[in-house]
Design a protein around this motif. Structure first.
Motif, mmCIF file in Angstrom:
data_model
loop_
_atom_site.group_PDB
_atom_site.id
_atom_site.type_symbol
_atom_site.label_atom_id
_atom_site.label_comp_id
_atom_site.label_asym_id
_atom_site.label_seq_id
_atom_site.Cartn_x
_atom_site.Cartn_y
_atom_site.Cartn_z
ATOM 1 N N TYR A 212 0.827 -1.209 0.000
ATOM 2 C CA TYR A 212 0.000 0.000 0.000
ATOM 3 C C TYR A 212 0.861 1.259 0.000
ATOM 4 C CZ TYR A 212 -4.478 -2.379 0.733
ATOM 5 O OH TYR A 212 -5.611 -3.139 0.561
ATOM 6 N N THR A 213 1.862 1.302 0.884
ATOM 7 C CA THR A 213 2.697 2.504 0.962
ATOM 8 C C THR A 213 3.504 2.697 -0.324
ATOM 9 O OG1 THR A 213 4.427 1.227 2.109
ATOM 10 C CG2 THR A 213 2.872 2.454 3.475
ATOM 11 N N ALA A 214 3.898 1.596 -0.964
ATOM 12 C CA ALA A 214 4.650 1.715 -2.226
ATOM 13 C C ALA A 214 3.782 2.327 -3.320
ATOM 14 C CB ALA A 214 5.158 0.345 -2.662
ATOM 15 N N LYS A 215 2.488 2.010 -3.305
ATOM 16 C CA LYS A 215 1.579 2.579 -4.307
ATOM 17 C C LYS A 215 1.335 4.064 -4.059
ATOM 18 C CE LYS A 215 -1.235 -1.349 -5.870
ATOM 19 N NZ LYS A 215 -1.171 -1.021 -7.307
ATOM 20 N N LEU A 216 1.151 4.432 -2.802
ATOM 21 C CA LEU A 216 0.776 5.806 -2.473
ATOM 22 C C LEU A 216 1.973 6.735 -2.292
ATOM 23 C CD1 LEU A 216 -2.082 5.077 0.066
ATOM 24 C CD2 LEU A 216 -2.349 6.053 -2.201
ATOM 25 N N PHE A 217 3.036 6.208 -1.702
ATOM 26 C CA PHE A 217 4.199 7.040 -1.358
ATOM 27 C C PHE A 217 5.482 6.362 -1.822
ATOM 28 C CE2 PHE A 217 1.074 6.887 2.195
ATOM 29 C CZ PHE A 217 0.439 8.097 1.932
ATOM 30 N N PRO A 218 5.759 6.347 -3.129
ATOM 31 C CA PRO A 218 6.939 5.633 -3.646
ATOM 32 C C PRO A 218 8.263 6.125 -3.078
ATOM 33 C CG PRO A 218 5.905 6.988 -5.349
ATOM 34 C CD PRO A 218 4.960 6.973 -4.206
ATOM 35 N N LYS A 219 8.293 7.338 -2.511
ATOM 36 C CA LYS A 219 9.534 7.864 -1.944
ATOM 37 C C LYS A 219 9.486 7.918 -0.418
ATOM 38 C CE LYS A 219 10.767 10.674 -5.986
ATOM 39 N NZ LYS A 219 11.113 12.035 -6.475
ATOM 40 N N ILE A 220 8.633 7.103 0.182
ATOM 41 C CA ILE A 220 8.490 7.113 1.637
ATOM 42 C C ILE A 220 9.824 6.784 2.319
ATOM 43 C CG2 ILE A 220 7.804 4.679 1.745
ATOM 44 C CD1 ILE A 220 5.907 5.423 4.043
ATOM 45 N N ASP A 221 10.087 7.470 3.421
ATOM 46 C CA ASP A 221 11.288 7.195 4.197
ATOM 47 C C ASP A 221 11.185 5.789 4.786
ATOM 48 O OD1 ASP A 221 12.829 7.142 6.896
ATOM 49 O OD2 ASP A 221 13.627 8.899 5.857
#
Length: 328
Positions: free
Chosen positions: A246-255
């Motif tokens: 989920y986070t990869a889809k929404l926030f590809p540059k997430i820390d």
């Protein structure tokens, strides 16, 4: 569009130059080099190892796995020196399909000081014959050809024949996915879930007969691009890694720190949920009053309490809980 294509070409060239390897250091005498198909396979393997050019790989693999051979990018480097481990061709093994063979490669280095050989890994690739050309392919489909397939809502499970499929865990996973989709405000998407018995089997899925990390832990797994979960937890439930999809889809540059914190907040870590981990963190901080949390925020630091609680993961999860409770 032109700029994107140009950038992609530059990145491919960079990886080819930076991670290019040498020709095969040796070829086992057990391989029949008078066989014309084997000769073609050896030529293709050598060209790929020298350049890591995607043209030697099946195009369909890139559509499914994004980077199908990332496991061996940079594998020749080690503590001794860069390019220390050189590829040796061990076997070319027939399969029950005439156009496919298993290629087994060992990465071996020679230590001049000790006069001994050191092995880094043994890696399997599938060589496929198409229109009189040889293309390489990921080992995972061959390894899982006899696995049990179960479809539960948006998840397709591939279940190791060495384990029992647990429908109650799949149902628990389905409910968690509903909650995640609601929280992240994103529709459910297809997930391919490989359910293995252990980290050792996870590495075999990835193509390794041997890798130094395959015996380092008793549980674990990872999320991969294009909605893939590979679990070594002997379970059909792995919310921690599904959060990463989920986070990869929404926030590809997430820390990475907050990525692991969110995954731990929703899915715990290892075999235990977040509340269990949080209580262990409280106990750890009480027993170690001088511990400076701010000096241990690197999620790659293998800092565990009682061999179960990854301190940086849980610290991040607590911060995520505080932010969510205050700001939603």
């Amino acid at each position: 569009m032109i700029k994107i294509k140009f950038l992609s070409a530059v990145l491919i060239l960079f990886f080819q130059l930076f991670y290019s390897q040498f020709k095969l250091k040796s070829i086992s005498p057990s391989i029949n080099q008078e066989d014309s198909l084997n000769v073609k396979i050896i030529e293709t393997v050598e060209r790929f190892l020298e350049t890591q050019d995607p043209k030697y790989w099946l195009e369909s693999d890139f559509k499914r796995f994004k980077s199908p051979y990332y496991e061996i990018i940079g594998i020749e480097s080690g503590k001794m020196e860069s390019n220390f481990y050189q590829p040796s061709l061990m076997e070319i093994i027939p399969t029950n399909e005439a156009d496919k063979k298993i290629v087994k490669i060992a990465y071996i280095g020679y230590n001049e000081k000790t006069k001994s050989n050191l092995i880094k890994a043994i890696y399997n690739i599938i060589a496929v014959k198409r229109n009189n050309e040889i293309f390489l392919s990921k080992y995972i489909d061959y390894y899982t050809k006899d696995w049990i397939i179960k479809k539960e809502d948006n998840i397709t499970y591939y279940v190791s024949p060495m384990k029992t499929y647990h429908i109650e865990e799949a149902e628990k996973q389905r409910k968690d996915i509903i909650q995640l989709s609601h929280f992240f405000k994103i529709e459910k998407f297809p997930i391919l879930y490989y359910s293995a018995t252990s980290p050792e089997e996870v590495f075999k899925l990835k193509g390794f007969d041997y890798h130094p990390m395959m015996y380092a832990d008793t549980s674990g797994g990872f999320a991969a691009d294009y909605g893939i979960i590979i679990s070594g937890n002997n379970s059909e439930y792995y919310t921690h890694e599904i959060v990463h999809l989920y986070t990869a889809k929404l926030f590809p540059k997430i820390d990475p720190f907050f990525d692991e914190g969110m995954a731990t907040y929703f899915g715990g870590s290892g075999k235990f949920d977040y509340q269990w981990q949080k209580e262990k963190l409280k106990k750890f901080l009480k027993e170690n009053p001088d511990f400076d949390v701010l000096k241990h925020l690197n999620i790659y630091e293998r800092l565990y309490f009682e061999k179960e609680t990854p301190i940086p993961y849980v610290v991040s999860a607590v911060l995520c809980e505080m932010i969510i409770s205050k700001f939603g």
